[in-house]
Write an enzyme that holds these catalytic residues in place. Structure first.
Site, PDB file in Angstrom:
ATOM      1  N   CYS A   2       9.772   8.668   0.253  1.00 52.38           N
ATOM      2  CA  CYS A   2      10.807   9.298   1.075  1.00 52.38           C
ATOM      3  C   CYS A   2      10.978  10.775   0.713  1.00 52.38           C
ATOM      4  CB  CYS A   2      12.136   8.601   0.832  1.00 52.38           C
ATOM      5  SG  CYS A   2      12.060   6.827   1.019  1.00 52.38           S
ATOM      6  N   ARG A  27       4.326  13.835   2.433  1.00 51.21           N
ATOM      7  CA  ARG A  27       4.595  12.818   1.419  1.00 51.21           C
ATOM      8  C   ARG A  27       4.373  11.405   1.955  1.00 51.21           C
ATOM      9  NH1 ARG A  27       8.418  14.478  -2.785  1.00 51.21           N
ATOM     10  NH2 ARG A  27       9.132  12.336  -2.770  1.00 51.21           N
ATOM     11  N   TRP A  75      10.152   6.086   3.774  1.00 54.92           N
ATOM     12  CA  TRP A  75       8.925   5.328   3.547  1.00 54.92           C
ATOM     13  C   TRP A  75       9.406   3.925   3.183  1.00 54.92           C
ATOM     14  CZ3 TRP A  75       6.323   3.144  -0.830  1.00 54.92           C
ATOM     15  CH2 TRP A  75       4.942   2.976  -0.682  1.00 54.92           C
ATOM     16  N   ASN A 101      16.562   8.524  -2.060  1.00 53.11           N
ATOM     17  CA  ASN A 101      15.199   8.182  -2.486  1.00 53.11           C
ATOM     18  C   ASN A 101      15.324   7.325  -3.732  1.00 53.11           C
ATOM     19  OD1 ASN A 101      14.266   9.891  -0.554  1.00 53.11           O
ATOM     20  ND2 ASN A 101      13.220  11.308  -1.940  1.00 53.11           N
ATOM     21  N   GLY A 102      14.374   6.391  -3.893  1.00 53.79           N
ATOM     22  CA  GLY A 102      14.412   5.521  -5.070  1.00 53.79           C
ATOM     23  C   GLY A 102      14.690   4.090  -4.636  1.00 53.79           C
ATOM     24  N   GLU A 480     -13.678   9.293  -9.386  1.00 52.02           N
ATOM     25  CA  GLU A 480     -12.839  10.143  -8.536  1.00 52.02           C
ATOM     26  C   GLU A 480     -13.483  10.313  -7.146  1.00 52.02           C
ATOM     27  OE1 GLU A 480      -9.976  11.207  -8.277  1.00 52.02           O
ATOM     28  OE2 GLU A 480     -10.034  13.005  -7.038  1.00 52.02           O
ATOM     29  N   LYS A 484     -11.678   9.306  -3.642  1.00 53.67           N
ATOM     30  CA  LYS A 484     -11.487  10.225  -2.502  1.00 53.67           C
ATOM     31  C   LYS A 484     -11.974   9.567  -1.217  1.00 53.67           C
ATOM     32  CE  LYS A 484      -9.129  12.470  -3.573  1.00 53.67           C
ATOM     33  NZ  LYS A 484      -8.603  12.603  -4.883  1.00 53.67           N
ATOM     34  N   GLU A 487      -9.565   6.787  -0.057  1.00 55.43           N
ATOM     35  CA  GLU A 487      -8.274   7.285   0.437  1.00 55.43           C
ATOM     36  C   GLU A 487      -8.391   7.909   1.821  1.00 55.43           C
ATOM     37  OE1 GLU A 487      -5.660   9.193  -2.997  1.00 55.43           O
ATOM     38  OE2 GLU A 487      -7.661  10.017  -2.954  1.00 55.43           O
ATOM     39  N   HIS A 503     -25.313  -4.546 -14.867  1.00 56.01           N
ATOM     40  CA  HIS A 503     -24.519  -5.670 -15.403  1.00 56.01           C
ATOM     41  C   HIS A 503     -23.646  -6.300 -14.331  1.00 56.01           C
ATOM     42  CE1 HIS A 503     -25.798  -4.797 -19.455  1.00 56.01           C
ATOM     43  NE2 HIS A 503     -25.541  -3.516 -19.227  1.00 56.01           N
ATOM     44  N   LYS A 602       2.478  11.323  -1.504  1.00 53.16           N
ATOM     45  CA  LYS A 602       2.020  12.409  -2.369  1.00 53.16           C
ATOM     46  C   LYS A 602       2.560  12.276  -3.781  1.00 53.16           C
ATOM     47  CE  LYS A 602      -0.048  16.179  -3.392  1.00 53.16           C
ATOM     48  NZ  LYS A 602      -1.472  15.997  -3.686  1.00 53.16           N
TER      49      LYS A 602
HETATM   50  C1  F6R Z   1      -5.241  10.713  -5.343  1.00 47.04           C
HETATM   51  C2  F6R Z   1      -3.903  11.093  -5.695  1.00 47.04           C
HETATM   52  C3  F6R Z   1      -3.145  10.213  -6.612  1.00 47.04           C
HETATM   53  C4  F6R Z   1      -2.420  11.052  -7.677  1.00 47.04           C
HETATM   54  C5  F6R Z   1      -1.540  10.141  -8.545  1.00 47.04           C
HETATM   55  C6  F6R Z   1      -0.872  10.906  -9.663  1.00 47.04           C
HETATM   56  O1  F6R Z   1      -5.840  11.605  -4.453  1.00 47.04           O
HETATM   57  O2  F6R Z   1      -3.403  12.088  -5.239  1.00 47.04           O
HETATM   58  O3  F6R Z   1      -3.968   9.275  -7.194  1.00 47.04           O
HETATM   59  O4  F6R Z   1      -3.376  11.712  -8.444  1.00 47.04           O
HETATM   60  O5  F6R Z   1      -0.561   9.537  -7.756  1.00 47.04           O
HETATM   61  O6  F6R Z   1      -0.066  11.924  -9.182  1.00 47.04           O
HETATM   62  P1  F6R Z   1       0.433  13.092 -10.110  1.00 47.04           P
HETATM   63  O7  F6R Z   1      -0.764  13.879 -10.532  1.00 47.04           O
HETATM   64  O8  F6R Z   1       1.357  13.890  -9.250  1.00 47.04           O
HETATM   65  O9  F6R Z   1       1.113  12.468 -11.281  1.00 47.04           O
END
Ligand code: F6R
Length: 607
Positions: A2, A27, A75, A101-102, A480, A484, A487, A503, A602
């Protein structure tokens, strides 16, 4: 997650609220709403879907002339995305308006208690208990401030709350516990936001609320009190973020813009901090713990998602460069482990947002055990930055695309510098620092060839599964790269250490299961070649990210993307870039909104 925005000031409130909600769109959310005060009334508008839909519903001068209001992007956690569950929520009398939020963990018992008292609920949300609880205390004769204090004492869980009391429109109330909330300080105006990026272009001066603090905000005044009703001092933090950094410019997506910011992000992270000729790394944020750091015998890196993968690269860096045993853990796992601690262990928490709930909980646990905590954080003044003993800022500027790209590069750059900083044998670092200074130009060379990656993305976009393989420094890059792709394009992808492939994952390899091989010519490329031979023998398509020096790869595949050569510890700064672009191109070719991938948020401020 949110998003919250609040405004009290000289300007027209509604456009500022809508603007703020648009800035928070990245977000991730499913509904939105605003409440604005005008001439003794509070008017509320809510809509399901994009802020654009809310904006359309606000035509015909809806509440023009208002200078006080709150807004929210929701959200869904408790109850489906619909208008009644969208915030702001109100009490029975329509006096109190709340955005939240929360998660209020004890909302069920509070709700049933309030229902027994005759309160009528209109939503399925946990949030709605807040205005009703305040109302309940007001009904018992308490004044608003006391009613709010008593309410906050009854709530268990996490909250960032912004509240309008129709009977006292001279104050906008805010409260925080484990969910971020920031006050934007303006001239004859003040703002509230769950994320400082919502304030870009409005003010660069912010005050971060701490847990257990309540803010009473007017047009010209900010008062902060704690739950013991004591006034607490606050510090105004200056954010160096510019408006252009929060705009797409000529790029179609923030994700692409942020990948193209890679060279500058690396430069910004090392600018003024390294002197390669003198083998020197100067990290001002670590100076106050410099002596303690000399005693450190072991490092624990704690983070989530992309930041965790940067931390995995850090494991290799600290071991090789600083000669310090290092382990990287998911913050979400670390918080529930029961491992023995040694007081000479230091924790490094990595977080772009500085607000990730699991990372914060992991820091708290480390502190409880008396460990020194350091932060690698992008958002200045965020909770991770404040909760850690010392740290290094990324200086990457706001990252708006939900999938982290440029933050990863800056985290790697900071980890490299920290590894040199902690190294007892600084003489061996000269070459490394000289090479680091050359990295931005090398990333530019990769970016200049993005058309090649776009072509390869076209060729590969219809596969349903991918395996990403790397070794040593490029093993976390494989993880990573796979993250990507998952996602952004919703294609199943798995990252693996290439040596582990036989394995288990090799069972999956067919002509329909391609492998992304991260194989620059280095100390392990020979080993990788053997692994790729095994894939080729099973007809698995291979797409290789490599350097010109690697001659053997061309006998295994025609799909090769060449990157410039660098030394092994710095390779991830180059190898990740084509993988970010590859994910971007596949995602956009499939028609997805790559800046706001489905189900993702985000900044993950709940557990
Ligand atoms: C992936 C991504 C998430 C963040 C994770 C940690 O593209 O953005 O996996 O890396 O939620 O977020 P931070 O770095 O803000 O603690």
């Amino acid at each position: 997650m949110c998003g919250i925005i609040g405004y009290f000031g000289k300007e027209e409130a509604l456009p500022i609220l809508v603007n703020g909600l648009e800035a928070l769109e990245y977000r991730g959310y499913d509904s939105a709403g605003v409440a604005v005060f005008l001439e003794g009334e509070v008017k509320v508008k809510k809509s399901v879907g994009k802020v654009e839909i809310l904006k359309k519903s606000l035509k015909n001068n809806f509440c023009s002339g208002s200078h006080l209001g709150i807004g929210h992007t929701r959200w869904a956690t408790h109850g489906i995305p619909n208008k009644s569950n969208a915030h702001p929520h109100s009490d029975c009398q329509g006096r109190i308006f709340v955005v939240h939020n929360g998660i209020i963990e004890n909302y069920k018992e509070l709700k049933s208690y309030l229902q027994k008292q005759g309160h009528n609920f209109k939503s399925e949300t946990d949030t709605e208990v807040v205005p009703h609880l305040i109302e309940n205390f007001l009904n018992s004769g308490k004044d608003f401030d006391i009613a709010l204090f008593d309410t906050l004492r009854m709530i268990k869980g996490a909250y960032a709350l912004v509240i309008i009391d129709k009977e006292n429109p001279k104050i906008l109330y805010a409260a925080r516990l484990s969910s971020p909330l920031v006050i934007g300080v303006g001239k004859n105006e003040n703002f509230l936001a769950s994320d400082p990026s919502a304030l870009i272009g409005k003010t660069k001066n912010v005050v971060y609320l701490n847990d257990g603090e309540i803010a009473k905000i007017s047009q010209n005044d900010i008062n902060i009190i704690n739950l013991k009703k004591k006034k607490t001092p606050y510090e105004i933090v200056h954010l160096g973020w510019d408006l252009e950094q929060a705009q797409k410019g000529d790029f179609p997506h923030f994700m692409l813009k942020e990948i193209f910011e890679g060279p500058e992000v690396v430069r910004a992270a090392f600018r003024g901090r390294i002197k390669s000729k003198e083998n020197l790394v100067k990290l001002g944020g670590l100076e106050k713990v410099a002596d303690q750091l000399k005693e450190v015998k072991r490092l624990l890196i704690l983070a989530c998602g992309t930041s965790y993968y940067a931390g995995l690269v850090g494991e290799y860096l600290f071991e090789e460069i600083s000669r310090l045993p290092t382990e990287t853990h998911f913050a979400s796992e670390f918080r529930y482990r029961d491992e023995p601690f040694d007081k000479n262990t230091a924790v490094i928490a990595i977080s772009q947002s500085g607000e990730t709930a699991d990372t914060l909980a992991a820091i708290q646990k480390a502190k409880k055990h008396g460990l020194m905590t350091l932060g690698i954080v992008n958002t200045v003044g965020s909770t991770v930055a404040r909760e850690t003993d010392a740290g290094v800022y990324n200086h990457a500027g706001p990252e708006i695309g939900v999938a982290s790209t440029k933050a990863f590069l800056s985290q790697l750059t900071v980890l490299i510098m920290m590894a040199v900083y902690l190294s007892k044998n600084k003489n061996s670092s000269k070459k490394l620092l000289e090479e680091l200074e050359k990295i931005p130009k090398k990333i530019e060379i990769i970016l200049a060839q993005s058309a090649k990656l776009e072509k390869l993305a076209e060729k590969y976009k219809n596969y349903k599964n991918f395996l990403f393989l790397g070794r040593r420094y490029n093993y976390p890059v494989a993880l990573e790269g796979a993250l990507k792709l998952k996602e952004i394009s919703y294609i199943h992808a798995e990252g693996y250490g290439a040596g582990e492939m036989k394995h288990g994952p090799i069972a999956m390899i067919t002509e329909n299961f391609p492998t992304m091989a991260i194989i620059p010519q280095n100390s392990v490329s020979e080993k990788m070649i053997s692994n790729l031979e095994e894939i080729k023998a099973r007809k698995g398509p291979i797409f290789a990210i490599t350097t010109e020096e690697n001659k053997e790869i061309s006998s295994l595949t025609k799909d090769i993307f060449y990157i410039p050569k660098t030394i092994e510890p710095l390779e991830p700064l180059l190898t990740i870039v084509p993988l970010q672009l590859f994910a971007y191109y596949i995602g956009t070719k499939k028609g997805f909104d790559v800046d706001k991938p489905r189900n993702l948020a985000k900044s993950v401020t709940v557990e």
